[in-house]
Design an enzyme around this catalytic site. Sequence first.
Site, PDB file in Angstrom:
ATOM      1  N   HIS A 250       0.828  -1.207   0.000  1.00 22.20           N
ATOM      2  CA  HIS A 250       0.000   0.000   0.000  1.00 22.20           C
ATOM      3  C   HIS A 250       0.864   1.259   0.000  1.00 22.20           C
ATOM      4  O   HIS A 250       0.711   2.140  -0.859  1.00 22.20           O
ATOM      5  CB  HIS A 250      -0.917  -0.009   1.217  1.00 22.20           C
ATOM      6  CG  HIS A 250      -1.748   1.227   1.356  1.00 22.20           C
ATOM      7  ND1 HIS A 250      -3.086   1.257   1.029  1.00 22.20           N
ATOM      8  CD2 HIS A 250      -1.440   2.488   1.778  1.00 22.20           C
ATOM      9  CE1 HIS A 250      -3.551   2.478   1.238  1.00 22.20           C
ATOM     10  NE2 HIS A 250      -2.570   3.242   1.695  1.00 22.20           N
TER      11      HIS A 250
ATOM     12  N   HIS B  27       3.326   6.603  -6.978  1.00 22.15           N
ATOM     13  CA  HIS B  27       2.455   7.684  -7.449  1.00 22.15           C
ATOM     14  C   HIS B  27       3.245   8.989  -7.505  1.00 22.15           C
ATOM     15  O   HIS B  27       3.152   9.768  -8.464  1.00 22.15           O
ATOM     16  CB  HIS B  27       1.254   7.824  -6.517  1.00 22.15           C
ATOM     17  CG  HIS B  27       0.092   8.542  -7.128  1.00 22.15           C
ATOM     18  ND1 HIS B  27      -1.166   8.574  -6.551  1.00 22.15           N
ATOM     19  CD2 HIS B  27      -0.027   9.273  -8.263  1.00 22.15           C
ATOM     20  CE1 HIS B  27      -1.986   9.275  -7.313  1.00 22.15           C
ATOM     21  NE2 HIS B  27      -1.315   9.715  -8.353  1.00 22.15           N
TER      22      HIS B  27
ATOM     23  N   TYR C  67     -10.932   6.855   3.347  1.00 21.13           N
ATOM     24  CA  TYR C  67     -10.310   5.535   3.273  1.00 21.13           C
ATOM     25  C   TYR C  67     -11.295   4.493   2.745  1.00 21.13           C
ATOM     26  O   TYR C  67     -10.925   3.595   1.990  1.00 21.13           O
ATOM     27  CB  TYR C  67      -9.807   5.110   4.657  1.00 21.13           C
ATOM     28  CG  TYR C  67      -8.485   5.710   5.030  1.00 21.13           C
ATOM     29  CD1 TYR C  67      -7.291   5.219   4.497  1.00 21.13           C
ATOM     30  CD2 TYR C  67      -8.399   6.774   5.917  1.00 21.13           C
ATOM     31  CE1 TYR C  67      -6.071   5.771   4.834  1.00 21.13           C
ATOM     32  CE2 TYR C  67      -7.180   7.333   6.268  1.00 21.13           C
ATOM     33  CZ  TYR C  67      -6.017   6.823   5.718  1.00 21.13           C
ATOM     34  OH  TYR C  67      -4.804   7.377   6.052  1.00 21.13           O
TER      35      TYR C  67
END
Length: 672
Positions: free
Chosen positions: A463, A470, A603
């Site tokens: 994660h 990114h 989230y």
Amino acid sequence: MRSLVPPQPPPKWTHTAEEIKELTDHAIAAHRVIQDTIATLKPEECTLESLALAEGNAILDNSTEPLCFYQNVSPSKDLRDASNAAEIKLRDYAVESSMRVDVFAAKTAAQKNIKASGHMLTQEEERLVDKMILDGKRAGLALPEAKRTVLTDLKKQLSQVTLEFSKNANEENGHISFTLEELKGVPKDVISGYKKRAQDGRELYDVTHKTPDIFPVFKYADDSVTRQRAHESYESRLAINVPLLEMALELRRKLADLLGYPTWADFITEEKMVKSAKNVRDFLDDLEQRLRPLGVKERQTLLGLKAEDCEDRGIPFDGEFMIWDYRYYDNKFVEKSLKLDDALLTEYFPVVAVVPTILEVYQNLLSVYFEPIDAERWHSDVQAFAVWENDATDESGFVGYCYLDLYPREFKYGHAAVWPLSAGYTSRDGRRYPVAAMVANLAKPSPDRPALLRHSDVVTFFHEFGHAVHTLLSKTRFARFHGTAVARDFVEAPSQMLENWCWEPHVLARISSHYERKEPLSPELVNKVVKSRYVNVGLFYLRQLFFAKFDLKVHTDHEAEDYTALWSHLRETVSLVKGGVPGSGQGSFGHIVGGYDAGYYGYTYSLVFAADMYATVFKVDPLDPSRGARYRKSILEPGGSREEHDSLKEFLGRPANSEAFMRELFGSEAKL
């Protein structure tokens, strides 16, 4: 590849406390000169180019972000204090800078001139102009001067309060002590990592509040009193932050009122994909209603397991399901229903094997190469990499720099996170390249075993590293939109999607290697791991909704209340577990001051997009580089330079929907 020289040197990591202060002061002064120059422009002289604010902001941020980062990772108190002071100074300057009416007037004039000229802007340029104008309105620049003065003071107060909250969290170093008997059930390799000492004729083991130390107590300690004591210590570890949180919430209420928003949550969500506090509430209420029957059923199952356990031990059964029972009986259920031994599973994930393999997976999927480099670092544990395109033949294939700081130490940030230390952007002199740092607290080695990861740690690594790529693989013109600078309720979606790799059988076989036998997980173990993903999924997401509902409520209620009582009440009514004597858990709810205020819902909200992306594109072949290239182009490269819904539509070939997410959640029972 190794003969290539990056076109940009890596950051310096040998600053002194005095240098941090001097460099911060210099960066602020240089940025103030830019703003002063803009303020002197005549209205007709204002254009996107003459403002030069985008690059000025990028230079300020990129030069100071590493200086502020030291407070999270440096072993030196002087550096941490200087770093914290620098961030306070920068936050105060950000408030001052955002409140410049003369600069806002120049921005407004530039927007007017651009429209009058008929000059066509690119999509990213147009978005930049629109965002700059919205920034001014949200900063209160349309308010009368007296109100702007009050607003500036409130913002500075809020900045100091939230920084102090975070500083307390970073420097928390408490522990709770147990005897060996009290730790019965906790794996020996975990216990061997605890500090052992003698006191009053007893041998005690000090368990810190760091995740690798205390979470195994919650999960494995057979004695419920041990688990309760551990929970109460962990829950109250940051009681010092309770009054700071109350101050922050009161300041936010005042700010929202001054700016003309009904609540702070409405102010925050204006720039999110969800758009309003009402939409957040509707989303959370709907999901809670759907999840509750599943959660109630799962709770009854675990409560029955507790009753059996108490009978086997010959101890009274109290009929209650406490928070310190949750992880323990959840693990027992996995062991019983799937015959999955978590301690055995851990043996297949040694850090020295897993981390390089995960890097390989990312490299192959995204067609990049992480080259280890001998560069300055803030600590000897840190690994540094220069990142290149796989087919790079010259410096044009350079991507950026990545740092991994993976092991726990005193005074280091206590969880896992990624810091985008420098954004990539196109300057007048060429391309500026990004820098990302991933900080984690992976398990420590013991005298008889290397450092081993739980499967949940592997998921966390996948994660967080998703945030790093990114940052590295975004290619925007302006730093403002680079990488993870997307809407906060989308920012987790790319990383959440990548968690799916940790549940794919062939990926699990690839990243696992028994620390002694060097064998991957057997097909039988892989099958059990995959099935365990959906165990007690209702209770898991109800716990997420508890945090989100607390966050939303404290940012929508106009009157302050007893937040400790609210925390306890919502935990019991939403997540279906009791917490015993109310502690001060909200004092450790770092998200609420760390950029997720009125945003924790994100989230779960972003999971809708994550599930859709994975099911639609990657599920067929999650390691296919052509799918990875599509992901780079449509999701990673644009960053926040366009509406997130547009990026999703390009990637999926249609607008995003929640079907995959609902299938995943409510089809889970059939998968067990």
